[in-house]
Write a protein that holds these residues in place. Structure first.
Motif, short mmCIF file in Angstrom:
data_model
loop_
_atom_site.label_atom_id
_atom_site.label_comp_id
_atom_site.label_asym_id
_atom_site.label_seq_id
_atom_site.Cartn_x
_atom_site.Cartn_y
_atom_site.Cartn_z
N ASN A 12 0.83 -1.21 0.00
CA ASN A 12 0.00 0.00 0.00
C ASN A 12 0.86 1.26 0.00
O ASN A 12 0.58 2.22 -0.71
CB ASN A 12 -0.92 0.01 1.22
CG ASN A 12 -2.02 -1.04 1.13
OD1 ASN A 12 -2.21 -1.67 0.09
ND2 ASN A 12 -2.72 -1.24 2.23
N LEU A 13 1.91 1.25 0.82
CA LEU A 13 2.82 2.40 0.88
C LEU A 13 3.47 2.65 -0.47
O LEU A 13 3.59 3.80 -0.92
CB LEU A 13 3.92 2.15 1.91
CG LEU A 13 3.71 2.60 3.34
CD1 LEU A 13 4.92 2.22 4.17
CD2 LEU A 13 3.46 4.10 3.41
N ALA A 14 3.88 1.57 -1.12
CA ALA A 14 4.53 1.71 -2.43
C ALA A 14 3.56 2.33 -3.43
O ALA A 14 3.93 3.20 -4.23
CB ALA A 14 5.02 0.35 -2.92
N ALA A 15 2.29 1.89 -3.37
CA ALA A 15 1.29 2.43 -4.29
C ALA A 15 1.04 3.92 -4.01
O ALA A 15 0.92 4.73 -4.93
CB ALA A 15 -0.01 1.64 -4.17
N VAL A 16 0.97 4.28 -2.72
CA VAL A 16 0.74 5.69 -2.36
C VAL A 16 1.94 6.54 -2.78
O VAL A 16 1.78 7.63 -3.35
CB VAL A 16 0.48 5.82 -0.84
CG1 VAL A 16 0.59 7.27 -0.39
CG2 VAL A 16 -0.90 5.26 -0.49
N ASP A 17 3.15 6.03 -2.55
CA ASP A 17 4.35 6.77 -2.96
C ASP A 17 4.36 7.00 -4.47
O ASP A 17 4.68 8.10 -4.93
CB ASP A 17 5.61 6.00 -2.55
CG ASP A 17 5.95 6.21 -1.08
OD1 ASP A 17 5.43 7.18 -0.50
OD2 ASP A 17 6.70 5.40 -0.51
#
Ligand code: PLP
Length: 251
Positions: A12-17
């Motif tokens: 999820n963090l990678a997608a948000v970044d």
């Protein structure tokens, strides 16, 4: 690091970044806004996972939940011998009587919206005026003036100052010992496109910086309106569900 929840948070963090990076490129910005992960409803164990994944800034909107979570995270960190410290941001409506509690863990309060709250925060951070000797807080608290961006702000509105009240509140914060005027915060209004509301926020920030050049934070943008906030110059994005998942509806 290999439990399923950690992998989920990492993805999820990678997608948000990636989403933030795309928005920054599209806006032609040379800087990138800071991600504040809003962990309300989610347990201290998720905060620990996010710390391991490199997140340092966390947002909470209720003192009762936040103070307990911050204390538990400290305990867990000591047990894990992790040499990192979360930076807590208080982003919710704040009652004056909670100010003393909030300044014990939060280094940034995004929701300063009235004089009485400025006074309460000032008293909470000023040892000489504090009747509670345990509230010795280290360092000044960064304060953002929360602006109500609705076109018509009702007289008794809570959760944001009217645009016309920003300058006076800003002066009040700037002159208060223990508080640092850091900038402005807003939630996108529901009665018009986010981009329009955020454009007014950017204009208010421009005016604020004429008097207070260091007050350059713009806290805007949630999971639903990252692109609009980045385009309007947000320096801090407050993202909950896109990182942590859906919050349970009951509260
Ligand atoms: C919950 C909350 C957020 C995060 O919203 P999401 O839609 O979960 O990204 C941001 N700002 C404030 C003030 C909040 O209360």
């Amino acid at each position: 690091m290999s439990d399923p929840r950690t992998r989920e948070l990492k993805d999820n963090l990678a997608a948000v970044d990636a989403r933030i990076t795309r928005a920054v490129e599209r806006a032609g910005r040379s800087d990138s806004p800071q991600l504040v992960v809003v962990t309300k409803f989610f347990p201290a164990s998720d905060v620990l996972r996010l710390l391991e994944l490199g997140v340092r800034d966390f947002g909470e909107n209720r003192d009762q939940e936040a103070s307990a979570k911050a204390a538990e995270v400290s305990r867990l960190l000591a047990g894990h011998h992790l040499e990192v410290e979360p930076r807590w941001h208080f982003v919710g409506q704040l009652q004056s009587k909670k100010a003393r509690s909030v300044v014990k863990y939060a280094r940034t309060v995004h929701s300063v919206d009235r004089r009485s709250l400025v006074q309460a925060l000032r008293r909470a951070t000023t040892p000489a005026e504090s009747d509670d000797t345990t509230s010795a807080h280290v360092g000044p608290v960064d304060c953002l003036i929360q602006v109500d961006l609705r076109s018509e702000v009702p007289e008794d509105a809570r959760g944001g100052a009217a645009p016309g009240a920003v300058a006076g509140l800003a002066d009040e914060v700037a002159s208060a010992q223990g508080l640092r005027l850091a900038g402005l915060m807003a939630v996108a209004p529901r009665d018009e496109p986010a981009a329009q509301g955020f454009a007014r926020l950017a204009e208010l920030s421009h005016r604020l910086r004429a008097d207070h050049p260091a007050a350059d934070m713009i806290s805007a943008g949630m999971s639903n309106d990252v692109e609009e906030a980045v385009a309007a110059g947000a320096t801090h994005l407050r993202i909950g569900r896109d990182v942590l998942g859906n919050r349970s509806p009951a509260r």
